[in-house]
Design a protein around this motif. Structure first.
Motif, PDB file in Angstrom:
ATOM      1  N   TYR A 102     -42.362  -8.305  -3.733  1.00 51.92           N
ATOM      2  CA  TYR A 102     -42.586  -8.646  -5.123  1.00 51.92           C
ATOM      3  C   TYR A 102     -43.699  -8.688  -6.347  1.00 51.92           C
ATOM      4  O   TYR A 102     -44.825  -9.173  -4.992  1.00 51.92           O
ATOM      5  CB  TYR A 102     -41.936 -10.327  -5.339  1.00 51.92           C
ATOM      6  N   ARG A 103     -43.847  -8.855  -7.045  1.00 54.86           N
ATOM      7  CA  ARG A 103     -44.916  -8.078  -6.933  1.00 54.86           C
ATOM      8  C   ARG A 103     -45.469  -9.067  -8.688  1.00 54.86           C
ATOM      9  O   ARG A 103     -44.304  -9.158  -9.463  1.00 54.86           O
ATOM     10  CB  ARG A 103     -44.800  -6.870  -8.070  1.00 54.86           C
ATOM     11  N   GLY A 122     -33.745  -7.503  -7.730  1.00 51.37           N
ATOM     12  CA  GLY A 122     -34.150  -8.497  -9.235  1.00 51.37           C
ATOM     13  C   GLY A 122     -34.199  -7.279 -10.218  1.00 51.37           C
ATOM     14  O   GLY A 122     -34.641  -7.759 -11.879  1.00 51.37           O
ATOM     15  N   SER A 123     -35.142  -5.900  -9.706  1.00 50.20           N
ATOM     16  CA  SER A 123     -35.717  -5.811 -10.735  1.00 50.20           C
ATOM     17  C   SER A 123     -36.402  -4.630  -9.933  1.00 50.20           C
ATOM     18  O   SER A 123     -36.802  -4.341  -8.871  1.00 50.20           O
ATOM     19  CB  SER A 123     -37.616  -6.161 -11.147  1.00 50.20           C
ATOM     20  N   ASN A 124     -36.203  -2.537 -10.316  1.00 50.85           N
ATOM     21  CA  ASN A 124     -37.382  -1.907  -9.447  1.00 50.85           C
ATOM     22  C   ASN A 124     -38.287  -1.476 -10.358  1.00 50.85           C
ATOM     23  O   ASN A 124     -38.778   0.041  -9.952  1.00 50.85           O
ATOM     24  CB  ASN A 124     -36.028  -0.375 -10.385  1.00 50.85           C
ATOM     25  N   GLY A 125     -38.865  -2.085 -10.982  1.00 49.52           N
ATOM     26  CA  GLY A 125     -40.139  -2.341 -11.345  1.00 49.52           C
ATOM     27  C   GLY A 125     -40.480  -1.072 -12.395  1.00 49.52           C
ATOM     28  O   GLY A 125     -41.846  -1.216 -12.352  1.00 49.52           O
ATOM     29  N   VAL A 126     -39.671  -0.568 -13.176  1.00 50.66           N
ATOM     30  CA  VAL A 126     -39.417   0.531 -14.256  1.00 50.66           C
ATOM     31  C   VAL A 126     -40.446  -0.510 -15.347  1.00 50.66           C
ATOM     32  O   VAL A 126     -41.163   0.721 -16.012  1.00 50.66           O
ATOM     33  CB  VAL A 126     -38.313   1.076 -14.093  1.00 50.66           C
ATOM     34  N   ASN A 127     -39.329  -0.861 -15.375  1.00 53.05           N
ATOM     35  CA  ASN A 127     -39.539  -1.930 -16.704  1.00 53.05           C
ATOM     36  C   ASN A 127     -39.904  -3.406 -15.901  1.00 53.05           C
ATOM     37  O   ASN A 127     -39.384  -4.395 -15.278  1.00 53.05           O
ATOM     38  CB  ASN A 127     -38.465  -1.861 -18.197  1.00 53.05           C
ATOM     39  N   PRO A 128     -41.252  -4.413 -16.613  1.00 55.53           N
ATOM     40  CA  PRO A 128     -41.312  -4.937 -16.581  1.00 55.53           C
ATOM     41  C   PRO A 128     -40.887  -6.314 -17.113  1.00 55.53           C
ATOM     42  O   PRO A 128     -39.965  -6.578 -17.987  1.00 55.53           O
ATOM     43  CB  PRO A 128     -42.785  -5.138 -16.823  1.00 55.53           C
ATOM     44  N   LEU A 129     -40.775  -7.387 -15.306  1.00 53.50           N
ATOM     45  CA  LEU A 129     -39.824  -9.039 -16.085  1.00 53.50           C
ATOM     46  C   LEU A 129     -40.635  -9.416 -16.833  1.00 53.50           C
ATOM     47  O   LEU A 129     -39.645 -10.248 -18.311  1.00 53.50           O
ATOM     48  CB  LEU A 129     -39.289  -9.353 -14.554  1.00 53.50           C
ATOM     49  N   ASN A 130     -41.991  -9.428 -16.988  1.00 53.36           N
ATOM     50  CA  ASN A 130     -42.767 -11.261 -17.807  1.00 53.36           C
ATOM     51  C   ASN A 130     -41.928 -11.834 -17.907  1.00 53.36           C
ATOM     52  O   ASN A 130     -41.628 -12.547 -18.620  1.00 53.36           O
ATOM     53  CB  ASN A 130     -42.727 -10.098 -18.593  1.00 53.36           C
ATOM     54  N   VAL A 131     -41.192 -12.355 -16.485  1.00 50.94           N
ATOM     55  CA  VAL A 131     -40.903 -13.950 -16.739  1.00 50.94           C
ATOM     56  C   VAL A 131     -42.100 -14.847 -15.997  1.00 50.94           C
ATOM     57  O   VAL A 131     -42.334 -14.618 -15.071  1.00 50.94           O
ATOM     58  CB  VAL A 131     -39.943 -13.556 -14.864  1.00 50.94           C
ATOM     59  N   GLY A 155     -41.901  -7.649 -11.176  1.00 55.92           N
ATOM     60  CA  GLY A 155     -41.627  -6.397 -10.301  1.00 55.92           C
ATOM     61  C   GLY A 155     -42.235  -5.313  -9.699  1.00 55.92           C
ATOM     62  O   GLY A 155     -43.348  -5.081 -10.665  1.00 55.92           O
ATOM     63  N   PRO A 156     -41.767  -4.508  -9.350  1.00 52.43           N
ATOM     64  CA  PRO A 156     -40.615  -4.588  -8.177  1.00 52.43           C
ATOM     65  C   PRO A 156     -39.853  -5.731  -7.731  1.00 52.43           C
ATOM     66  O   PRO A 156     -41.386  -6.810  -7.268  1.00 52.43           O
ATOM     67  CB  PRO A 156     -40.162  -3.798  -7.556  1.00 52.43           C
ATOM     68  N   GLU A 157     -38.925  -6.320  -7.544  1.00 53.88           N
ATOM     69  CA  GLU A 157     -38.302  -7.240  -6.626  1.00 53.88           C
ATOM     70  C   GLU A 157     -36.948  -6.912  -5.532  1.00 53.88           C
ATOM     71  O   GLU A 157     -36.352  -6.111  -6.238  1.00 53.88           O
ATOM     72  CB  GLU A 157     -38.306  -8.485  -7.732  1.00 53.88           C
ATOM     73  N   CYS A 158     -37.234  -7.219  -4.702  1.00 52.19           N
ATOM     74  CA  CYS A 158     -35.869  -6.848  -3.698  1.00 52.19           C
ATOM     75  C   CYS A 158     -36.117  -8.260  -1.966  1.00 52.19           C
ATOM     76  O   CYS A 158     -37.339  -8.180  -2.356  1.00 52.19           O
ATOM     77  CB  CYS A 158     -35.652  -5.718  -3.969  1.00 52.19           C
ATOM     78  N   PHE A 159     -34.759  -8.004  -1.889  1.00 49.40           N
ATOM     79  CA  PHE A 159     -34.618  -8.381  -0.451  1.00 49.40           C
ATOM     80  C   PHE A 159     -33.860  -8.251  -0.295  1.00 49.40           C
ATOM     81  O   PHE A 159     -32.523  -8.242  -0.550  1.00 49.40           O
ATOM     82  CB  PHE A 159     -34.170 -10.339  -1.572  1.00 49.40           C
ATOM     83  N   ASN A 160     -33.967  -7.720   0.917  1.00 51.25           N
ATOM     84  CA  ASN A 160     -32.666  -7.215   1.771  1.00 51.25           C
ATOM     85  C   ASN A 160     -32.710  -8.096   2.849  1.00 51.25           C
ATOM     86  O   ASN A 160     -33.205  -8.788   3.778  1.00 51.25           O
ATOM     87  CB  ASN A 160     -33.188  -5.605   2.354  1.00 51.25           C
TER      88      ASN A 160
END
Length: 192
Positions: free
Chosen positions: A97-98, A56-65, A180-185
């Protein structure tokens, strides 16, 4: 016959085996060489079917959702291709997930992480964990790791997993935001 040594046919050969592991064609094999019987036996241990990431996000740019209160929110979904699986299918998964939080009360709130086998929140639940958010924290990094064992082969050939987050506040004034970051593996295996 200089330089050659002849073995006595009646001489007993030492019996031992050497075990090695190697990876080829998505299969982990156990190879045993038996000196006494002069043969190599190879048995398949595990076959890897598929590995996927829902980023969902690599954490470089905040999602702010914003993360709604007490409402399961889909944050990751992936489909694992299963072709001619062996008798015991299993999946290992993890994620991170942050979440930033604001206006927390004096009591800890929590983030509920739920993994489902399927694409909806009403699918088969296979993993649930709650992570507390303490009042002094401005954000949390919610990470998890789990597995799904003895899975039935999917009729469609695709095994779907979904990840939902739920913000469970103590007070209606509290707010949570996905930054972010957000990832599911996930990786799926079977015996061969």
């Amino acid at each position: 016959m200089h330089g050659t040594k002849r073995n006595n046919l009646n001489e007993e050969k030492p019996h031992y085996s050497e075990t090695s592991y190697h990876y080829a064609d998505n299969t982990f094999n156990l190879a045993t060489y038996d000196i006494q019987n002069n043969r190599l036996e190879e048995k398949t241990m595990v076959r890897t079917h598929d590995a996927r990431t829902s980023l969902g996000s690599n954490g470089v740019n905040p999602l702010n959702v914003p993360l709604a209160q007490n409402t399961p929110t889909l944050v990751g979904i992936l489909g694992l291709n299963i072709s001619n699986p062996g008798p015991l299918i299993r999946t290992q998964f993890n994620g991170t997930y942050r979440i930033s939080v604001a206006n927390l009360s004096s009591q800890p709130s929590s983030i509920l992480i739920e993994i489902f086998r399927g694409s909806t929140h009403t699918s088969t639940p296979i993993y649930v964990v709650s992570q507390p958010i303490f009042p002094a924290e401005a954000s949390i990094l919610a990470s998890f790791e789990g597995s799904d064992y003895n899975v039935s082969p999917p009729p469609s050939g695709q095994l779907i997993y979904s990840c939902y987050l739920t913000f469970v506040p103590v007070s209606p004034m509290e707010q949570a935001t996905r930054v972010g970051p957000e990832c599911f593996n996930a990786v799926t295996y079977s015996d061969d």
